[in-house]
Write an enzyme that holds these catalytic residues in place. Structure first.
Site, PDB file in Angstrom:
ATOM      1  N   SER A  83       0.836  -1.200   0.000  1.00  0.00           N
ATOM      2  CA  SER A  83       0.000   0.000   0.000  1.00  0.00           C
ATOM      3  C   SER A  83       0.867   1.245   0.000  1.00  0.00           C
ATOM      4  O   SER A  83       1.997   1.243   0.471  1.00  0.00           O
ATOM      5  CB  SER A  83      -0.898   0.022   1.238  1.00  0.00           C
ATOM      6  OG  SER A  83      -0.186   0.510   2.359  1.00  0.00           O
ATOM      7  N   ASP A  84       0.308   2.316  -0.517  1.00  0.00           N
ATOM      8  CA  ASP A  84       0.926   3.617  -0.324  1.00  0.00           C
ATOM      9  C   ASP A  84       0.714   4.006   1.135  1.00  0.00           C
ATOM     10  O   ASP A  84      -0.146   3.455   1.821  1.00  0.00           O
ATOM     11  CB  ASP A  84       0.297   4.644  -1.263  1.00  0.00           C
ATOM     12  CG  ASP A  84       1.137   5.897  -1.407  1.00  0.00           C
ATOM     13  OD1 ASP A  84       2.179   5.984  -0.748  1.00  0.00           O
ATOM     14  OD2 ASP A  84       0.746   6.776  -2.180  1.00  0.00           O
ATOM     15  N   CYS A  85       1.519   4.951   1.623  1.00  0.00           N
ATOM     16  CA  CYS A  85       1.382   5.359   3.015  1.00  0.00           C
ATOM     17  C   CYS A  85       0.027   6.008   3.239  1.00  0.00           C
ATOM     18  O   CYS A  85      -0.402   6.853   2.449  1.00  0.00           O
ATOM     19  CB  CYS A  85       2.515   6.312   3.397  1.00  0.00           C
ATOM     20  SG  CYS A  85       4.085   5.454   3.539  1.00  0.00           S
TER      21      CYS A  85
END
Length: 939
Positions: A477-479
């Protein structure tokens, strides 16, 4: 002057009056229990921060709370507290404060005789100078370099963002000063032949004039580097997340000292890198001096020894004796990057991946100060349609990242790139980070990825057709992406784990996964699947094989960072990515011998940092387009043309006049990170501000058709230029990295044959609407007329295609499963791909061989793109889609062949409304260029 107040500024922690106009004194105590002084409060601490934010309901609660916490009763008691300071020349600070208290309360005998003539008096000016001299600390003096010999110092270079910044000397919370003398001005009093160079664009030092600084250092007897911080780096509500010098300051210092004749003086923060460098002879900490009358570097005395407690230890416990006077310089006080989630190096979607075959714009984390090779942004690298080139770039990134890690410049090897979200909306600010708008291209060879959160409006059909294809391997995932799913849609942990996500950037799963397991929303199997993928990847990276420095990659040294091979690869990547969109009357390439004068106009003509795009660290060597073009034409004239890329005002008259006076004009326009980046989307697709007007007016005035270069990540509507016969050449340069300026000039003057295709569809529409029918935002669904279609690109030669062989002409699927009918107005039979299973899908694979011939006299690299399209288009399904691409090099007149491996289950299927991939009865066409080959599916 009414409304202004002058005051005296001491090089001491301040207790500054800043009245708020409501009768409240704004005393701000610079000490607290941590750094060894009294406790006191500014005005809004009790009224706002404790009472409101702390949820206390009445003022009495706030008062009781702070008193119990150790706050002293009244701010005036500050003057009665004994300051435990070591005083070498007599403890005069207490007497000074006491006298100030007497004057302010009227208890001083002669207080009534005090007038404005005593403000900024000579005595106070002298005292300010004495305070500054007494506070400056000499930290290191290798080989007794200091004091510098006055008689023998004939020339001096003063370099650094703080060299000529007098206001910075005053630190936080200070009013206007009577007289400020910058370090540069003071040093010029000693050496007439003093040269100054700021060296950085600002204290943040996002860009540095390293070459100019090195040249300056070589030419003088001594160099003084004045670096450090200012109020943009440290102040109220402005804390730092690391103790290093900002941006490229450390790199600038190291480069200068390597070329200087004599060892250098610097004023740093974390100076461990400088302490061990024998080319840095003197190190001085100057603090915020308040007022510098003279440069007194000889034998500075320290009147106050600063002591404070850090994690239960005093500074003497933490650092060596020779650094106890300036505790902030110890590297061991840096936050632990493994646990500090606020560290820039651990934020997702920011730094390119050494493991990704389509890497990001640079080979280092944006948190690093050392330069590294900066490759083009992903959208431009993708335009080469060459997976082998992507692999070579990724390999170079991996080598340089490992070299910096081995040298201790990074605390980890986690890189987050590229962004493989599909570039569906052309206004999106982060499109430059992606490979473009084609799912199969985005998924080609990806080793890691960033998961998009799935909005409510994404249908099962859209998810299967567009979003899922790139996510075939290790899914990250992206942050904050998982938390955004919860915030927007009230579900998160169970959804992402069951959907195949392996790792969450951030702490969301760490906090909530156990609860999801206890509530039986996920199973242990869901966790084990993610862990299996995670640790399989870590094992492949060799993270459990022992000490990294003793393993095969442990001997990669810093000499491989910015190596000649990597610099050459950066140039090749830029050359292979830049796209020639239009070449009316073959105006390009420009004739070298007949181009006697050249005008280079535009806000992106003389930029360097813009070429890197967003999320890029310092590069090895950036050459602007203007600098590169000047190498071809000596008589080159430059005009910015706009005040900025936003182009709210223009130098129209000057631009028109210049265009009339030269042989050729190159206009370098487009976007930059003020127009497109994360959190900065565009509202329309046109050139910003008055750029279009400037281009049109210059084109009308020029002797010959002009060359228009667009620097951008996202598509720009340049239909006005495409249809203007006074604009002969149009080039899309993307964000081409550090070598982009050189590559652009080589293409314009014919030293490189572009031969590329653009990986994004340039469309007219500003905002596709639901009424247009989603997905409908990429070339696969777009029914309008694009400005330049997906895959469009010209070369200085011409290529001809033929289908040499196609192994499969008819595909009979009747033996493989139950046939069903599509319930629509145009009914058709179909077979679900899931019924075929992997074994049968493998049996159906076939190959197609395409012959390619270079019919002209110039060699070049050429991507061959193979598309598939159904003979009958069904609403909501792709009109056509890319099914294969390969790049090949052909000399003039040479012919070659490329073979594509095709799978009907993948390349001749579509997603139905339920999100199932199905193959339908009917005819399909393979297309390359204008050539087509029919294939029939029988059900």
């Amino acid at each position: 002057m009414p409304g202004k107040r002058r005051g005296w500024h001491f090089g001491l922690p301040t207790s500054t009056f800043s009245g708020d106009g409501a009768g409240h004194g704004g005393h701000i105590c610079a000490y607290n229990r941590v750094n060894g002084g009294p406790n006191c409060a500014d005005f809004d601490l009790l009224t706002t921060k404790v009472r409101v934010n702390g949820a206390l309901t009445v003022p009495e609660d706030a008062v009781a709370d702070v008193l119990k916490a150790g706050m002293y009763k009244q701010i005036k008691n500050l003057l009665r507290i004994k300051l435990k300071l070591e005083c070498r020349n007599g403890c005069q600070l207490w007497q000074l404060l006491k006298k100030a208290h007497q004057i302010s309360t009227g208890t001083e005998k002669n207080s009534l005789k005090i007038g404005s003539n005593q403000v900024c008096s000579q005595d106070h000016q002298a005292l300010a100078c004495e305070a500054a001299r007494s506070g400056i600390v000499l930290l290191q003096n290798s080989a007794n370099l200091l004091p510098s010999p006055k008689a023998q110092t004939n020339s001096l270079a003063v370099i650094g963002p703080n060299a000529d910044a007098p206001q910075t000397l005053l630190e936080n919370y200070t009013g206007p000063s009577f007289k400020l003398v910058s370090p540069l001005q003071a040093l010029q009093n000693y050496v007439n032949n003093t040269h100054c160079l700021q060296g950085c664009d600002s204290v943040a030092c996002t860009t540095a004039s390293i070459r100019e600084a090195m040249d300056s250092a070589k030419s003088v007897d001594y160099v003084v580097l004045i670096m450090g911080l200012d109020q943009t780096q440290e102040g109220k509500e402005q804390d730092r997340d690391h103790l290093g010098l900002p941006g490229m300051q450390e790199s600038l210092v190291s480069s200068v000292v390597d070329t200087a004749k004599q060892a250098c003086d610097i004023g740093p923060v974390d100076v461990s890198f400088a302490k061990d460098n024998n080319k840095i002879g003197g190190i001085i900490w100057a603090g915020y001096l308040a007022r510098l009358e003279e440069s007194r570097l000889q034998r500075p005395s320290l009147t106050i020894t600063i002591q404070f407690v850090y994690r239960g230890k005093t500074t003497n416990d933490l650092i060596s004796k020779d650094f106890t006077r300036m505790p902030m310089i110890d590297m061991r006080m840096r936050p632990n990057a493994a646990t500090d989630l606020a560290s820039p190096a651990t934020h997702g979607g920011r730094s390119p991946s050494m493991a990704s075959p389509m890497p990001g714009p640079a080979s280092t984390s944006t948190a690093l100060s050392d330069p590294a090779t900066s490759f083009p942004q992903v959208i431009l690298s993708a335009a080469s349609f060459d997976p082998h080139l992507w692999f070579r770039i990724a390999q170079a990134i991996g080598i340089e990242a490992r070299a910096l890690y081995n040298a201790g410049q990074t605390s980890g090897m986690t890189f987050w790139s590229p962004n493989i979200n599909i570039f569906r909306d052309p206004r999106w600010g982060r499109g430059q980070e992606t490979p473009g708008e084609d799912p199969s291209m985005s998924g080609t060879g990806m080793a890691s990825s960033a998961t998009p959160s799935t909005p409510k409006w994404v249908t099962a059909k859209d998810l299967a057709d567009t979003y899922e294809p790139p996510f075939q391997k290790y899914v990250v995932s992206d942050c904050d992406a998982v938390s955004l799913i919860y915030d927007a849609q009230r579900y998160a942990v169970a959804y992402v784990l069951k959907s195949g996500m392996d790792v969450n950037c951030g702490g969301y799963l760490l906090k909530h996964t156990k609860s999801a397991l206890d509530q039986k929303k996920i199973s242990v199997g869901d966790i084990n699947r993610a862990l299996s993928n995670l640790f399989s990847t870590r094992i492949k990276l060799g993270l459990f094989n022992g000490n990294p420095k003793q393993l095969p990659f442990g001997d990669i040294g810093s000499n491989q960072v910015c190596s000649p091979d990597h610099q050459a690869l950066a140039l090749e990547a830029a050359q292979r990515g830049i796209v020639l969109l239009q070449n009316t009357a073959k105006i390009l390439p420009l004739p070298k011998t007949q181009t006697n004068s050249l005008a280079v106009i535009g806000p992106n003509a003389n930029v360097d940092r813009t070429l890197l795009g967003i999320y890029a660290g310092p590069s090895c060597n950036i050459v602007s387009p203007l600098q590169a073009l000047k190498k071809y034409v000596k008589d080159t004239h430059y005009l910015k043309g706009c005040d900025s890329v936003a182009c709210t005002s223009t130098s129209m008259r000057e631009a028109v006049y210049l265009a009339k006076s030269v042989d050729y004009v190159v206009l370098i326009m487009g976007l930059d990170d003020t127009q497109e980046k994360e959190g900065q989307d565009r509202v329309n697709l046109g050139l910003p501000g008055m750029q279009e007007s400037l281009v049109s007016r210059v084109a009308d005035a020029a002797k010959k058709p002009v060359i228009l270069v667009i620097v951008s990540g996202g598509p720009v509507d340049i239909s006005f230029a495409k249809n203007n016969n006074k604009i002969g050449g149009i080039i899309w340069a993307g964000y081409p990295g550090e070598a982009g300026g050189t590559a652009l000039a080589e293409i314009i003057f014919g030293d490189h044959n572009p031969g590329l295709h653009k990986g994004a569809n340039d469309r007219h529409e500003n905002a596709p609407q639901c009424s247009n029918g989603y997905p409908g935002r990429t070339y696969r669904f777009y029914t309008g007329k694009p400005v330049f279609k997906f895959g469009h690109g010209l070369t200085y030669t011409k290529y001809a295609y033929t289908f040499k062989s196609v192994e499969l002409k008819q595909l009979d699927l009747r033996p493989y499963g139950s046939i069903q009918a599509v319930e629509t107005g145009t009914s058709a039979s179909y077979l679900s791909v899931s019924e075929l299973e992997n074994e049968n899908c493998d049996k159906l694979k076939f190959s197609a061989t395409v012959g390619v011939r270079n019919t002209r006299e110039m060699s070049g690299n050429h991507p061959v793109l193979l598309f598939a399209k159904p003979s009958v288009h069904r609403d909501g399904s792709p009109i056509k889609q890319l099914v294969g691409f390969q790049s090949m090099h052909l000399n003039a007149g040479e012919e070659g062949e490329v073979e594509f491996g095709l799978s009907p289950c993948e390349h001749l299927s579509r997603a139905n409304e339920e999100g199932l991939m199905v193959m339908e009865r009917g005819s399909y066409f393979l297309m390359v260029g204008e050539e087509m080959q029919q294939i029939s599916i029988v059900l």
